[in-house]
Design a protein around this motif. Structure first.
Motif, PDB file in Angstrom:
ATOM      1  N   GLY A   9       7.074   1.976  -8.755  1.00 21.68           N
ATOM      2  CA  GLY A   9       7.497   0.673  -9.251  1.00 21.68           C
ATOM      3  C   GLY A   9       8.505   0.732 -10.370  1.00 21.68           C
ATOM      4  O   GLY A   9       9.020  -0.309 -10.787  1.00 21.68           O
ATOM      5  N   GLU A  15       5.358   0.399  -4.450  1.00 24.69           N
ATOM      6  CA  GLU A  15       4.105  -0.321  -4.584  1.00 24.69           C
ATOM      7  C   GLU A  15       3.802  -1.221  -3.386  1.00 24.69           C
ATOM      8  O   GLU A  15       2.651  -1.361  -2.987  1.00 24.69           O
ATOM      9  CB  GLU A  15       4.095  -1.150  -5.873  1.00 24.69           C
ATOM     10  CG  GLU A  15       4.127  -0.321  -7.148  1.00 24.69           C
ATOM     11  CD  GLU A  15       2.855   0.482  -7.394  1.00 24.69           C
ATOM     12  OE1 GLU A  15       2.078   0.694  -6.443  1.00 24.69           O
ATOM     13  OE2 GLU A  15       2.644   0.907  -8.531  1.00 24.69           O
ATOM     14  N   GLY A  16       4.811  -1.840  -2.802  1.00 26.08           N
ATOM     15  CA  GLY A  16       4.569  -2.683  -1.636  1.00 26.08           C
ATOM     16  C   GLY A  16       4.011  -1.891  -0.474  1.00 26.08           C
ATOM     17  O   GLY A  16       3.014  -2.293   0.158  1.00 26.08           O
ATOM     18  N   CYS A  19       0.354  -0.622  -1.423  1.00 30.96           N
ATOM     19  CA  CYS A  19      -0.690  -1.650  -1.389  1.00 30.96           C
ATOM     20  C   CYS A  19      -1.020  -2.058   0.042  1.00 30.96           C
ATOM     21  O   CYS A  19      -2.189  -2.293   0.375  1.00 30.96           O
ATOM     22  CB  CYS A  19      -0.247  -2.869  -2.205  1.00 30.96           C
ATOM     23  SG  CYS A  19      -0.155  -2.567  -3.972  1.00 30.96           S
ATOM     24  N   GLN A  20      -0.009  -2.136   0.910  1.00 28.28           N
ATOM     25  CA  GLN A  20      -0.255  -2.520   2.296  1.00 28.28           C
ATOM     26  C   GLN A  20      -1.103  -1.477   3.018  1.00 28.28           C
ATOM     27  O   GLN A  20      -2.087  -1.812   3.687  1.00 28.28           O
ATOM     28  CB  GLN A  20       1.078  -2.704   3.029  1.00 28.28           C
ATOM     29  CG  GLN A  20       0.925  -3.168   4.472  1.00 28.28           C
ATOM     30  CD  GLN A  20       0.213  -4.507   4.574  1.00 28.28           C
ATOM     31  OE1 GLN A  20       0.569  -5.461   3.883  1.00 28.28           O
ATOM     32  NE2 GLN A  20      -0.809  -4.592   5.424  1.00 28.28           N
ATOM     33  N   GLU A  36      -2.104  -8.078  -1.381  1.00 30.93           N
ATOM     34  CA  GLU A  36      -2.043  -8.822  -2.647  1.00 30.93           C
ATOM     35  C   GLU A  36      -3.264  -8.526  -3.514  1.00 30.93           C
ATOM     36  O   GLU A  36      -3.151  -8.417  -4.740  1.00 30.93           O
ATOM     37  CB  GLU A  36      -1.946 -10.326  -2.359  1.00 30.93           C
ATOM     38  CG  GLU A  36      -0.639 -10.783  -1.741  1.00 30.93           C
ATOM     39  CD  GLU A  36      -0.510 -10.399  -0.266  1.00 30.93           C
ATOM     40  OE1 GLU A  36      -1.552 -10.130   0.394  1.00 30.93           O
ATOM     41  OE2 GLU A  36       0.637 -10.344   0.215  1.00 30.93           O
ATOM     42  N   ALA A  39      -2.723  -5.101  -5.032  1.00 26.69           N
ATOM     43  CA  ALA A  39      -1.700  -5.167  -6.084  1.00 26.69           C
ATOM     44  C   ALA A  39      -2.285  -5.772  -7.359  1.00 26.69           C
ATOM     45  O   ALA A  39      -2.060  -5.262  -8.464  1.00 26.69           O
ATOM     46  CB  ALA A  39      -0.511  -5.985  -5.601  1.00 26.69           C
ATOM     47  N   HIS A 184       7.310  -5.507  -5.594  1.00 23.76           N
ATOM     48  CA  HIS A 184       5.979  -6.099  -5.700  1.00 23.76           C
ATOM     49  C   HIS A 184       5.864  -7.115  -6.822  1.00 23.76           C
ATOM     50  O   HIS A 184       4.845  -7.798  -6.934  1.00 23.76           O
ATOM     51  CB  HIS A 184       4.938  -5.002  -5.945  1.00 23.76           C
ATOM     52  CG  HIS A 184       5.134  -4.292  -7.258  1.00 23.76           C
ATOM     53  ND1 HIS A 184       6.187  -3.433  -7.472  1.00 23.76           N
ATOM     54  CD2 HIS A 184       4.423  -4.314  -8.414  1.00 23.76           C
ATOM     55  CE1 HIS A 184       6.103  -2.962  -8.708  1.00 23.76           C
ATOM     56  NE2 HIS A 184       5.050  -3.478  -9.300  1.00 23.76           N
ATOM     57  N   CYS A 185       6.890  -7.243  -7.654  1.00 24.04           N
ATOM     58  CA  CYS A 185       6.794  -8.089  -8.850  1.00 24.04           C
ATOM     59  C   CYS A 185       7.135  -9.543  -8.533  1.00 24.04           C
ATOM     60  O   CYS A 185       8.212  -9.835  -8.009  1.00 24.04           O
ATOM     61  CB  CYS A 185       7.733  -7.573  -9.940  1.00 24.04           C
ATOM     62  SG  CYS A 185       7.334  -5.911 -10.522  1.00 24.04           S
TER      63      CYS A 185
END
Length: 220
Positions: A9, A15-16, A19-20, A36, A39, A184-185
């Motif tokens: 990140g 991060e996307g 997290c997925q 989500e 995250a 992701h932000c």
């Protein structure tokens, strides 16, 4: 001054993806999470601490090889899809100060992330939460990195994208630049980093050199 970078990140836009895949694997083990959810609860937290929190919260025991399974999936996806944060290489090259990486990820993931995004040559010193007793938001990792680099906390500036990372840096007595340029932000992420203790927040790496220089001037 010592400049300490988080990895996920901050250096790489991971991060996307992380997290997925994390959410998919947890759901396969009947612990339904969305990307989500992951995250919100676990960005910036080591995988070991994440597993411990999930097991405690849900009263379950994940498979002993959960971390290995997740890392296998992540590493395969990183090889094909991982990208560096836009402008990060140029920003780092514009800052002729000592630097290192201090990440909650395992060393193998950090090394892979830097390799596939073409950033490996920028860092001779990489530190992982696996090297300290407590991960972020505890200060252990940042204090370890500073000690190994021969710097005192007051001379360190940390670049972080997670609230746990910002809290860890503040607890270590370091100044923090919050970064909100990762995929992701969301729009409120900067406010969360400020609330956690970030001295300043930037949303693009083009702003990093002048922000670091401002810290240098204020300290002189």
């Amino acid at each position: 001054m010592l400049l300490i970078f988080d990895c996920d990140g901050v250096l790489v836009d991971s991060e996307g993806l992380s997290c997925q895949l994390d959410a998919e694997l947890l759901t396969e083990f009947d612990v339904p999470y969305t990307a989500e959810d992951v995250a919100r609860e676990f960005i910036g937290v080591s995988l070991k601490d994440q597993v411990a929190r999930i097991e405690g919260k849900h009263g379950i025991r994940l498979p002993a090889d959960f971390s290995e399974r997740l890392n296998r999936r992540l590493f395969a996806r990183f090889e094909t899809d991982l990208e560096p944060i836009e402008g990060v290489r140029e920003a780092i090259l514009a800052l002729p100060v000592p630097r290192c990486v201090a990440s909650s990820s395992v060393p193998e993931r950090i090394a892979l992330s830097l390799r596939v995004t073409g950033l490996s040559d920028l860092f001779d010193h990489i530190f992982s939460a696996t090297q300290v007793p407590r991960g972020k938001p505890a200060p252990d990792l940042f204090l370890h990195a500073a000690a190994q680099m021969g710097a005192v906390a007051q001379e360190c500036v940390v670049v972080e994208d997670s609230t746990a990372g910002v809290q860890a840096a503040v607890a270590a007595g370091m100044q923090v630049i919050g970064f909100t340029g990762g995929g992701h932000c969301g729009p409120e992420h900067g406010d969360k980093l400020r609330a956690a203790g970030a001295s300043v927040v930037i949303d693009h790496m083009t702003d990093l050199p002048k922000t670091v220089r401002a810290f240098t001037h204020s300290a002189s």
